[in-house]
Write a protein that holds these residues in place. Structure first.
Motif, PDB file in Angstrom:
ATOM      1  N   ASP A  65     132.388 -31.707  13.962  1.00  0.00           N
ATOM      2  CA  ASP A  65     131.476 -30.775  13.304  1.00  0.00           C
ATOM      3  C   ASP A  65     130.905 -29.774  14.307  1.00  0.00           C
ATOM      4  O   ASP A  65     130.727 -28.587  13.991  1.00  0.00           O
ATOM      5  CB  ASP A  65     130.356 -31.559  12.631  1.00  0.00           C
ATOM      6  CG  ASP A  65     129.427 -30.670  11.826  1.00  0.00           C
ATOM      7  OD1 ASP A  65     129.915 -29.945  10.945  1.00  0.00           O
ATOM      8  OD2 ASP A  65     128.211 -30.688  12.096  1.00  0.00           O
ATOM      9  N   ALA A 117     140.874 -23.721   8.301  1.00  0.00           N
ATOM     10  CA  ALA A 117     141.586 -24.176   7.106  1.00  0.00           C
ATOM     11  C   ALA A 117     142.589 -25.276   7.446  1.00  0.00           C
ATOM     12  O   ALA A 117     142.803 -26.210   6.655  1.00  0.00           O
ATOM     13  CB  ALA A 117     142.294 -22.992   6.458  1.00  0.00           C
ATOM     14  N   ILE A 156     140.641 -28.485   7.696  1.00  0.00           N
ATOM     15  CA  ILE A 156     140.214 -28.927   6.370  1.00  0.00           C
ATOM     16  C   ILE A 156     141.389 -29.540   5.610  1.00  0.00           C
ATOM     17  O   ILE A 156     141.288 -30.615   4.999  1.00  0.00           O
ATOM     18  CB  ILE A 156     139.612 -27.750   5.584  1.00  0.00           C
ATOM     19  CG1 ILE A 156     138.320 -27.259   6.252  1.00  0.00           C
ATOM     20  CG2 ILE A 156     139.343 -28.150   4.147  1.00  0.00           C
ATOM     21  CD1 ILE A 156     137.724 -26.030   5.606  1.00  0.00           C
ATOM     22  N   LYS A 157     142.513 -28.855   5.657  1.00  0.00           N
ATOM     23  CA  LYS A 157     143.686 -29.321   4.922  1.00  0.00           C
ATOM     24  C   LYS A 157     144.232 -30.629   5.488  1.00  0.00           C
ATOM     25  O   LYS A 157     144.612 -31.535   4.736  1.00  0.00           O
ATOM     26  CB  LYS A 157     144.771 -28.237   4.961  1.00  0.00           C
ATOM     27  CG  LYS A 157     146.034 -28.595   4.213  1.00  0.00           C
ATOM     28  CD  LYS A 157     145.774 -28.811   2.732  1.00  0.00           C
ATOM     29  CE  LYS A 157     147.053 -29.222   2.007  1.00  0.00           C
ATOM     30  NZ  LYS A 157     146.806 -29.533   0.596  1.00  0.00           N
ATOM     31  N   SER A 213     142.018 -33.405   4.434  1.00  0.00           N
ATOM     32  CA  SER A 213     142.190 -33.661   3.003  1.00  0.00           C
ATOM     33  C   SER A 213     143.436 -34.491   2.739  1.00  0.00           C
ATOM     34  O   SER A 213     143.421 -35.419   1.922  1.00  0.00           O
ATOM     35  CB  SER A 213     142.281 -32.339   2.244  1.00  0.00           C
ATOM     36  OG  SER A 213     141.116 -31.572   2.423  1.00  0.00           O
ATOM     37  N   THR A 236     133.807 -31.418   4.423  1.00  0.00           N
ATOM     38  CA  THR A 236     134.586 -30.274   3.941  1.00  0.00           C
ATOM     39  C   THR A 236     133.688 -29.243   3.278  1.00  0.00           C
ATOM     40  O   THR A 236     133.858 -28.025   3.472  1.00  0.00           O
ATOM     41  CB  THR A 236     135.655 -30.760   2.953  1.00  0.00           C
ATOM     42  OG1 THR A 236     136.490 -31.734   3.589  1.00  0.00           O
ATOM     43  CG2 THR A 236     136.514 -29.610   2.479  1.00  0.00           C
ATOM     44  N   TYR A 237     132.740 -29.692   2.501  1.00  0.00           N
ATOM     45  CA  TYR A 237     131.812 -28.782   1.818  1.00  0.00           C
ATOM     46  C   TYR A 237     131.069 -27.912   2.834  1.00  0.00           C
ATOM     47  O   TYR A 237     130.943 -26.686   2.655  1.00  0.00           O
ATOM     48  CB  TYR A 237     130.833 -29.602   0.973  1.00  0.00           C
ATOM     49  CG  TYR A 237     129.865 -28.769   0.162  1.00  0.00           C
ATOM     50  CD1 TYR A 237     130.190 -28.366  -1.127  1.00  0.00           C
ATOM     51  CD2 TYR A 237     128.626 -28.393   0.676  1.00  0.00           C
ATOM     52  CE1 TYR A 237     129.304 -27.608  -1.880  1.00  0.00           C
ATOM     53  CE2 TYR A 237     127.742 -27.636  -0.060  1.00  0.00           C
ATOM     54  CZ  TYR A 237     128.085 -27.239  -1.337  1.00  0.00           C
ATOM     55  OH  TYR A 237     127.216 -26.476  -2.074  1.00  0.00           O
ATOM     56  N   LEU A 265     132.011 -27.144   5.882  1.00  0.00           N
ATOM     57  CA  LEU A 265     132.929 -26.213   6.536  1.00  0.00           C
ATOM     58  C   LEU A 265     133.238 -25.020   5.631  1.00  0.00           C
ATOM     59  O   LEU A 265     133.321 -23.869   6.097  1.00  0.00           O
ATOM     60  CB  LEU A 265     134.224 -26.932   6.910  1.00  0.00           C
ATOM     61  CG  LEU A 265     134.175 -27.876   8.120  1.00  0.00           C
ATOM     62  CD1 LEU A 265     135.535 -28.529   8.335  1.00  0.00           C
ATOM     63  CD2 LEU A 265     133.750 -27.135   9.376  1.00  0.00           C
ATOM     64  N   LEU A 266     133.401 -25.255   4.341  1.00  0.00           N
ATOM     65  CA  LEU A 266     133.702 -24.172   3.414  1.00  0.00           C
ATOM     66  C   LEU A 266     132.530 -23.197   3.298  1.00  0.00           C
ATOM     67  O   LEU A 266     132.727 -21.978   3.206  1.00  0.00           O
ATOM     68  CB  LEU A 266     134.051 -24.745   2.042  1.00  0.00           C
ATOM     69  CG  LEU A 266     135.394 -25.499   1.951  1.00  0.00           C
ATOM     70  CD1 LEU A 266     135.532 -26.176   0.598  1.00  0.00           C
ATOM     71  CD2 LEU A 266     136.565 -24.562   2.206  1.00  0.00           C
ATOM     72  N   CYS A 269     137.723 -19.578   3.955  1.00  0.00           N
ATOM     73  CA  CYS A 269     138.536 -20.736   3.561  1.00  0.00           C
ATOM     74  C   CYS A 269     138.330 -21.122   2.092  1.00  0.00           C
ATOM     75  O   CYS A 269     138.931 -22.096   1.627  1.00  0.00           O
ATOM     76  CB  CYS A 269     138.202 -21.944   4.449  1.00  0.00           C
ATOM     77  SG  CYS A 269     138.525 -21.693   6.209  1.00  0.00           S
ATOM     78  N   LEU A 323     143.281 -27.562  -1.912  1.00  0.00           N
ATOM     79  CA  LEU A 323     142.714 -28.895  -1.667  1.00  0.00           C
ATOM     80  C   LEU A 323     142.947 -29.799  -2.882  1.00  0.00           C
ATOM     81  O   LEU A 323     142.023 -30.398  -3.432  1.00  0.00           O
ATOM     82  CB  LEU A 323     141.221 -28.773  -1.356  1.00  0.00           C
ATOM     83  CG  LEU A 323     140.860 -27.996  -0.086  1.00  0.00           C
ATOM     84  CD1 LEU A 323     139.362 -28.047   0.169  1.00  0.00           C
ATOM     85  CD2 LEU A 323     141.607 -28.536   1.129  1.00  0.00           C
TER      86      LEU A 323
END
Length: 580
Positions: free
Chosen positions: A396, A410, A413-414, A417, A435-436, A438-439, A445, A480
C-alpha cells in the motif's frame, strides 16, 4: 574424581593467602573450580576468594607490573606464573557462563567484569604518561565464551549482559562490537563455517539492544573509571565542536562525506592484528555508529551464508535498527545483500522490501526494476504466508504515489484479483478494500470495473498473468471479473463486501488496518456474534444463535432483534451443537 572440600577449607586457604607470601594455594582453588564433585556453594566461595586475591595482586603490580631493571629472575618467574593462573581463572569463568546453575553463571559474569575494570584501571595508571586503557585481552576471554558454545546463550546471562553492560556502558558496548567483528572475521578469513550458535547469539543481542546513542551527549556512562574521566575532560571541547558543526553552511554535507571516506581509508590501512587500543574512540559518536554498522554488515556477509531463520530475523529489524546508522558507502553494500534476498524469493524477499524502500526513500538509493521485482512477489503464496499483513502494508505504501503510471497500478490490481480466486475468505476480505483504495487513488484504473468484459469473464480477458513485466501485461484491457464473481461467494462477509465495487465510489477510503489481520478465527468470532435480524424459516422459537441452547424463550422477532447476541447464551456448546 571428586574433592573432599568444604567452606571452612576455603576460608582457611583465604587466610593463608592474606599475606600473599605463599601463592601456591591458588593452584588448589583453581582445581576446586574445575572439579566435578565440588558442591556449588563451595564453588561460590572459591570464586569470591580468587576474585579478592587476584584483585589485590593486580593493584599491587604482582601480575601485570611493568618490567623494571630491579626485578630479579625470581620476581619475573613469579609474575609469569601468576599471569598464567590469572588467565586460567578467566578461562574458567568463561566456562561457568554456561553452567547449569543460575547463580554460578551470573556470579562468574560479574566477577570477570569486576576484574576487567580493576585490570584496566591499573594499566591506565601505570602507562607513561597516564592515559585511559582497556584490558582488551581479558575482555576477549569474556566475549568468546559468551558467544561461542555448544548451546545457545542462557536467557539470564543474555539479560544480565544487556542490562548491566552493553546496554548501559558505552565503553563495553564499543569494545563488544569491535571484538564481535574480529570474531566473525577470524572464521570468515578461512571460509570455514562459523560456530553453530555464534550468529544466533549475536543476532539475539542486537535485536534486544535499544540503547544505541544517537547524539554525542548520550555517550556519558563508562565501566572503566579512567575512560569516564577522559570523557568529562573532553565533553566541553566536544560540545563546542558540535555547535560549530551545527552552524556550518551548506558545504558541511560534502565535508562530512570527504571525512567519512578518509576515515574509511584509514581503517582499511590499519593493521587488523594491532593490539593498540583507540580508547578515545569510545567517546566518539561516529566511532560507535561505525562499529555498530560494522557488526551487522560483517555478520550478514557470511561467506558460507546465514540460514533462513537468521536471515529472516535480521530482515525484520534491519530497517529500524541498522539503516539509520549506516554510512553512505555501507548503504550500497547492504543494498547488494538485500537484492540477493529479493532474488531468492519467498518470505525473506517480502521482508527485504521494507529495507530497500527505506534506502530508496531516505538515502536516494537507485534500485532498478523495483516495481518489476515487487510484481514478481505477488504470487499465490503471498496470500497465505505469515507476513501477509506486513507485505500489504508495504505494498500500500509502495503504490501510494499518484504519479505512478495507471498501467502499472492496474497490473497490480489485476494480478491480486486473479489470485483472489484461490484465496481464503480472510484474504479476500483484505483484498477488496485494498483494491477499492487503489481505484480511488488512481482514477485512471476505473476502466477495470466499467469494462464490458467484466460480464464476459475469463474468455474475454486480455490480461497475461505469466508476463513478468507489469507494463506489458495488458492489465488495462481487462476487467475485475474475479472480484465481481465474489458477489456470489459462499461467505456472507465476502459477498457483502464485494458489492461495494458495484456501487458509486462515494465512500471514503477504507482503513486498511481494520482488514489486514483477519483470519479464520476472527471471521468466525465475528460471525457467531452477529445479531439475527431475520428469523430463519424453520425457527422453532427455542434456539438462539448458531450454538445457543433453549435457556431463553423468545416470544417475537422483535425480541430476537433486541436481545439476541450470538454467544450470550451460556451452556454446554457440545451438547447443544445440533439443537435447532
Amino acid at each position: 574424581m571428586g574433592f573432599r572440600v568444604n567452606s571452612d577449607k576455603i576460608l582457611e586457604i583465604e587466610r593463608s593467602l592474606s599475606s600473599l607470601s605463599d601463592l601456591n594455594p591458588i593452584q588448589d582453588l583453581l582445581g576446586y573450580l574445575n572439579a566435578d564433585g565440588v558442591d556449588g556453594r563451595v564453588k561460590h566461595k572459591t570464586l569470591f576468594v580468587l576474585q579478592r586475591v587476584f584483585s589485590t595482586l593486580l593493584v599491587n603490580g604482582r601480575i601485570l607490573g611493568l618490567k623494571s631493571t630491579s626485578d630479579n629472575e625470581a620476581i619475573t618467574l613469579t609474575k609469569k606464573w601468576l599471569l598464567d593462573k590469572y588467565t586460567r581463572f578467566f578461562n574458567t569463568l568463561g566456562t561457568l557462563f554456561h553452567s547449569t546453575e543460575h547463580s554460578l553463571r551470573i556470579t562468574s559474569l560479574h566477577i570477570s567484569m569486576s576484574l576487567l575494570r580493576t585490570e584496566s584501571s591499573y594499566i591506565s595508571n601505570k602507562t607513561v604518561p597516564p592515559s585511559p586503557q582497556f584490558a582488551i585481552d581479558s575482555f576477549r576471554r569474556i566475549v568468546r565464551p559468551l558467544l561461542i558454545n555448544k548451546k545457545p546463550m542462557f536467557d539470564d546471562v543474555r539479560s544480565e549482559w544487556l542490562d548491566k553492560w552493553i546496554g548501559k556502558c558505552d565503553d563495553i558496548r564499543y569494545f563488544f562490537f569491535k571484538e564481535t567483528i574480529h570474531l566473525f572475521r577470524e572464521f570468515d578469513a578461512v571460509s570455514s563455517p562459523r560456530p553453530k550458535h555464534l550468529t544466533s547469539n549475536v543476532l539475539t543481542l542486537l535485536e534486544n539492544l535499544h540503547s544505541m546513542p544517537t547524539h554525542q551527549s548520550e555517550i556519558d556512562e563508562f565501566w572503566v573509571p579512567e575512560i569516564a574521566r577522559q570523557e568529562k575532560e573532553q565533553v566541553k571541547e566536544s560540545n563546542l565542536e558540535q555547535s560549530k558543526q551545527d552552524n556550518q553552511d551548506w558545504t558541511a554535507y560534502f565535508d562530512q562525506m570527504i571525512a567519512d571516506e578518509e576515515e574509511e581509508k584509514e581503517s582499511k590501512a590499519t593493521d587488523k592484528n594491532s593490539k593498540k587500543n583507540k580508547v578515545r574512540d569510545t567517546i566518539s559518536l561516529s566511532a560507535h555508529r561505525a562499529m555498530y554498522s560494522g557488526v551487522w554488515l560483517t555478520m550478514l556477509k557470511c561467506p558460507t551464508g546465514l540460514d533462513v531463520n537468521e536471515n529472516r530475523r535480521a530482515l525484520i529489524v534491519l530497517h529500524q535498527l541498522v539503516i539509520p546508522f549506516l554510512k553512505p558507502s555501507e548503504r550500497a553494500s547492504l543494498a547488494d545483500w538485500l537484492s540477493d534476498c529479493c532474488d531468492a524469493g519467498g518470505v525473506n524477499a517480502l521482508l527485504a522490501l521494507n529495507s530497500l524502500w527505506r534506502l530508496m526513500r531516505d538515502h536516494n538509493l537507485d534500485y532498478p526494476d523495483f516495481y518489476k521485482r515487487l510484481y514478481a512477489l505477488c504470487d499465490r503464496n503471498v496470500l497465505h504466508v505469515l507476513y501477509r499483513a506486513r507485505f500489504f502494508r508495504m505494498l500500500d505504501l509502495f503504490l501510494s504515489s499518484t504519479h505512478l503510471p495507471a498501467l502499472l497500478v492496474a497490473a497490480f490490481i489485476k494480478r491480486l484479483s486473479r489470485l483472489s480466486i484461490s484465496a481464503s475468505p480472510a484474504a479476500i476480505v483484505m483484498l477488496i478494500p485494498f483494491t477499492y483504495n487503489l481505484l480511488k487513488r488512481h482514477p485512471g484504473c476505473m476502466h477495470l470495473i466499467h469494462s464490458d468484459r467484466a460480464v464476459q469473464g475469463v474468455d474475454a480477458d486480455m490480461y497475461t498473468f505469466d508476463e513478468p513485466d507489469p507494463m506489458q501485461s495488458n492489465a488495462l484491457d481487462s476487467s475485475l471479473w474475479e472480484l465481481a464473481s465474489h458477489q456470489s461467494h459462499y461467505h456472507s462477509s465476502v459477498n457483502r463486501l464485494a458489492l461495494i465495487l458495484s456501487q458509486v465510489f462515494s465512500k471514503p477510503n477504507f482503513a486498511l488496518e481494520d482488514f489486514l489481520d483477519h483470519a479464520y478465527k476472527t471471521m468466525f468470532d465475528t460471525e457467531i456474534r452477529r445479531k439475527i435480524k431475520t428469523t430463519p424459516a424453520t425457527y422453532d422459537g427455542k434456539s438462539v444463535g448458531v450454538f445457543g441452547g433453549h435457556k431463553r424463550k423468545l416470544d417475537s422477532i422483535a425480541d430476537v432483534d433486541e436481545k439476541n447476541a450470538i454467544g450470550s447464551i451460556q451452556g454446554d456448546i457440545v451438547a447443544q451443537l445440533f439443537e435447532f
